[in-house]
Design an enzyme around this catalytic site. Structure first.
Site, PDB file in Angstrom:
ATOM      1  N   THR A 147      52.832  29.555  24.841  1.00  0.00           N
ATOM      2  CA  THR A 147      52.160  30.069  23.629  1.00  0.00           C
ATOM      3  C   THR A 147      53.062  31.171  23.085  1.00  0.00           C
ATOM      4  OG1 THR A 147      50.812  31.575  24.979  1.00  0.00           O
ATOM      5  CG2 THR A 147      49.817  29.479  24.346  1.00  0.00           C
ATOM      6  N   LYS A 169      52.720  29.198  32.400  1.00  0.00           N
ATOM      7  CA  LYS A 169      52.793  29.843  31.087  1.00  0.00           C
ATOM      8  C   LYS A 169      51.907  31.088  31.134  1.00  0.00           C
ATOM      9  CE  LYS A 169      50.410  30.249  28.080  1.00  0.00           C
ATOM     10  NZ  LYS A 169      49.315  31.246  27.683  1.00  0.00           N
ATOM     11  N   THR A 180      46.061  35.314  32.156  1.00  0.00           N
ATOM     12  CA  THR A 180      45.950  34.141  31.284  1.00  0.00           C
ATOM     13  C   THR A 180      47.106  33.336  31.545  1.00  0.00           C
ATOM     14  OG1 THR A 180      44.906  35.031  29.422  1.00  0.00           O
ATOM     15  CG2 THR A 180      46.099  33.104  29.010  1.00  0.00           C
ATOM     16  N   GLU A 260      53.995  40.093  26.788  1.00  0.00           N
ATOM     17  CA  GLU A 260      54.094  40.364  25.353  1.00  0.00           C
ATOM     18  C   GLU A 260      54.550  41.780  25.032  1.00  0.00           C
ATOM     19  OE1 GLU A 260      50.258  39.373  23.927  1.00  0.00           O
ATOM     20  OE2 GLU A 260      50.711  37.242  23.760  1.00  0.00           O
ATOM     21  N   ASN A 379      49.715  41.436  19.107  1.00  0.00           N
ATOM     22  CA  ASN A 379      48.309  41.139  19.346  1.00  0.00           C
ATOM     23  C   ASN A 379      47.388  41.535  18.206  1.00  0.00           C
ATOM     24  OD1 ASN A 379      48.141  39.839  21.988  1.00  0.00           O
ATOM     25  ND2 ASN A 379      49.284  41.673  22.590  1.00  0.00           N
ATOM     26  N   SER A 384      46.014  35.594  12.962  1.00  0.00           N
ATOM     27  CA  SER A 384      46.055  35.523  11.488  1.00  0.00           C
ATOM     28  C   SER A 384      47.371  34.940  11.010  1.00  0.00           C
ATOM     29  CB  SER A 384      45.798  36.918  10.897  1.00  0.00           C
ATOM     30  OG  SER A 384      46.369  37.924  11.667  1.00  0.00           O
TER      31      SER A 384
END
Lengths: 384, 384
Positions: A147, A169, A180, A260, A379, A384
């Site tokens: 992702t 992942k 996650t 991230e 994040n 969006s």
């Protein structure tokens, strides 16, 4: 090598059109036997995605012959329709994989929560992936489950005539009780379900469960271990368990290394704790302290924030006996100012924090990341 | 108005040179009686700063005649020397305030943890502050306790012939069990120690304790309530408690409104919980979810992250009965997709999240902030 490093497995990764940008988003991993033993560990979040609920049921049957994984949508918080979609995914896979039944097919999804999957793209994608199944398809499968991951993650460990391989992942929402993450491990060792289950739980407890990138626990975490028995070798349990833990540890470190927006990997070792539970509780409290995570980002050895985090736990300790080292410099001694903080060199990506509770013989290591402006940017714009 | 709104109090705020930039950094609040009743609530962090340990002892004596507050250094994790410094601070104040003893003088400090205070500047500063004590000194005192606060914070409530006033500082490390805040409340109502204690605890439980800016709990949190009795009026307890809660609520909202780097104030209301504890636990879990805090910053009504946070709690609920509204739009119904998320207007600073657990009659409100790049910047460079 990934999930096809072990004999008896084929895999594929394709672009089914679930992601609007056209990137690969559907992976298929098939266990061609002769054995179809499996074990699984799932998120401890009480809000579980449809594929988690489905795969937990599949695991209860004891056999998994294939796994369908998609990125581009988590199929979480999607109600009865979401569960029907997961069911339809397994049925479609059973249809295109002759000799398999839907009840043996696990499903895993990752992506945005609260959005239904585009089944008109996903279902045809399963047929397309089945047509591309290959004993060399492991890398493509690992790529298709990404992702926000910047790299795909694979690992392999070998024993005497047998192999454990895996893919993972995960790059955000990483926290204990599983990050996650979607992880599929495969082995050609001839191990039965209970043996797989014990090896997998023992491994995840000290690897994936001790990764805490951002304190957020996912609805979709899934770690599967499939055994084909194709090597014909049944290793001693400890030897096999070591290999599984090695692969899990390798993948967990890759997850932290790709978290991230992170610029630092933080290794938090809690030593001299009264119990392992205390050590883990303290480690997680430190790992989740946003102020400390910001300080580490700024290469600031702000040990006061470590003490402040320790002080919020129920672990056994006396405040005036706490010691803290950052990258080997004991900046806090006996709960007060220790060695000169100017001695701490924090230029490198890995930062080591040692928290000495002076309360017993136990220890634990938790891995975390710093908190950065890039994390906020990734994040705040994700959906969006 | 601040701490000198009530009769019987004088205050001062000066620059003692504790802060290197020359800004005000020392405040003195004196209760001139006739009564010197007091109550206090302190951090629940087990690592407590020296001034907290000192002031807890002072409160046990039941009387507080003055409070010395400094910014520019927390005097936390400073060992025996730090405690000696706090003691010396109270002794110095007793010396310059005729008729007062050190055992009646509370001390509060805020700033960086793990650094000794420059006593060669602080002690002379107390003399200087005493010389400037004034019944109009409340604003200056409020200004002198600022750290990263962009504004000073004061509030006042009045009863029939009596007043409650207060000042607060705090802009980061705000979390339950008290935020990093220093708060001094004063009243000229004629209330005894137990009456003050009950009013203060009841007020903080639903105000300061339900503010969770960044999940980080401080070593220095101190909330003091001093009563001079100078009005000669003894209000009914409930009336007095209402006034104290009003002032605490006002100050708590000001703290959230000035949280480091924040662009949004998030009001999290948990309704239909089985118990108030459940409602608070769920509210805090939502308040501390970094992914959600980033999404709010990006004006993204990402309700999946709300469900994901609820799912990590032990509260009573069924996942498929959860409802979530963001700014009045029920984007999640029965644990699944609800009203169109495009209807959510998030342009304004205040964002309201309502989490309906469908499990009982209880509710609670927690206030939090979004997570921004500015927060990271402020906190990665704070000590350097």
């Amino acid at each position: 090598m990934s999930v096809t490093a072990a004999q008896g497995f084929t895999a594929a990764g394709i672009a089914a059109g679930i992601k609007e940008n056209g990137n690969p988003d559907l992976a298929l991993v098939v266990n061609n036997g002769p054995r179809h033993a499996a074990a699984g560990v799932f998120t401890s979040n009480r809000v579980k995605a449809a594929p988690v609920l489905w795969s937990e049921q599949v695991l209860k049957g004891g056999e998994v012959s294939a796994v369908v994984l998609n990125s581009g949508g988590a199929n979480a918080c999607t109600g009865p329709k979401g569960f029907q979609d997961t069911h339809a995914t397994a049925e479609k896979a059973a249809q295109v994989l002759p000799g398999h039944s839907a009840g043996e097919i696990a499903v895993a999804s990752t992506g945005l929560i609260g959005v239904l999957l585009p089944m008109d793209r996903l279902l045809p994608g399963i047929g397309k992936a089945a047509a591309e199944l290959s004993p060399y398809g492991g890398e493509k499968a690992a790529i298709a489950i990404k992702t926000t991951d910047t790299v795909h993650k694979t690992a392999v460990a070998t024993g005497d005539g047998w192999t454990v391989g895996g893919m993972a992942k995960g790059a955000g929402m990483l926290a204990p009780g599983l990050a996650t993450m979607l992880v599929v491990l495969t082995t050609d060792a001839d191990v039965d379900g209970p043996g797989l289950d014990k090896a997998l739980r023992d491994a995840t407890r000290v690897t994936f469960d001790r990764v805490d990138s951002d304190g957020c626990m996912s609805t979709n975490d899934t770690v599967l271990l499939l055994a084909s028995g194709a090597s014909g070798v049944t290793p001693a349990h400890d030897e096999f368990a070591d290999a599984v833990r090695t692969v899990c540890d390798d993948l967990a470190r890759q997850l932290i290394g790709d978290a991230e927006g992170a610029s630092k990997d933080i290794r938090i070792e809690v030593v001299n704790a009264a119990s392992e539970d205390d050590a883990v509780e303290v480690g997680r409290s430190i790992a989740r302290n946003n102020l400390l995570k910001c300080a580490i980002h700024g290469e600031d050895p702000n040990w006061g924030r470590v003490l402040s985090a320790i002080g919020t736990t129920r672990a056994a300790f006396e405040p005036d006996r706490l010691n803290v080292a950052i990258n080997g410099v004991w900046v806090c001694r006996d709960g007060s100012v220790g060695e000169d903080r100017e001695l701490v060199d924090m230029r490198y990506r890995e930062v080591r924090i040692t928290a000495d509770l002076a309360a017993g013989p136990e220890s634990a290591v938790i891995w975390a990341n710093d908190l950065t402006a890039d994390y906020v940017h990734e994040n705040s714009a994700y959906s969006s």
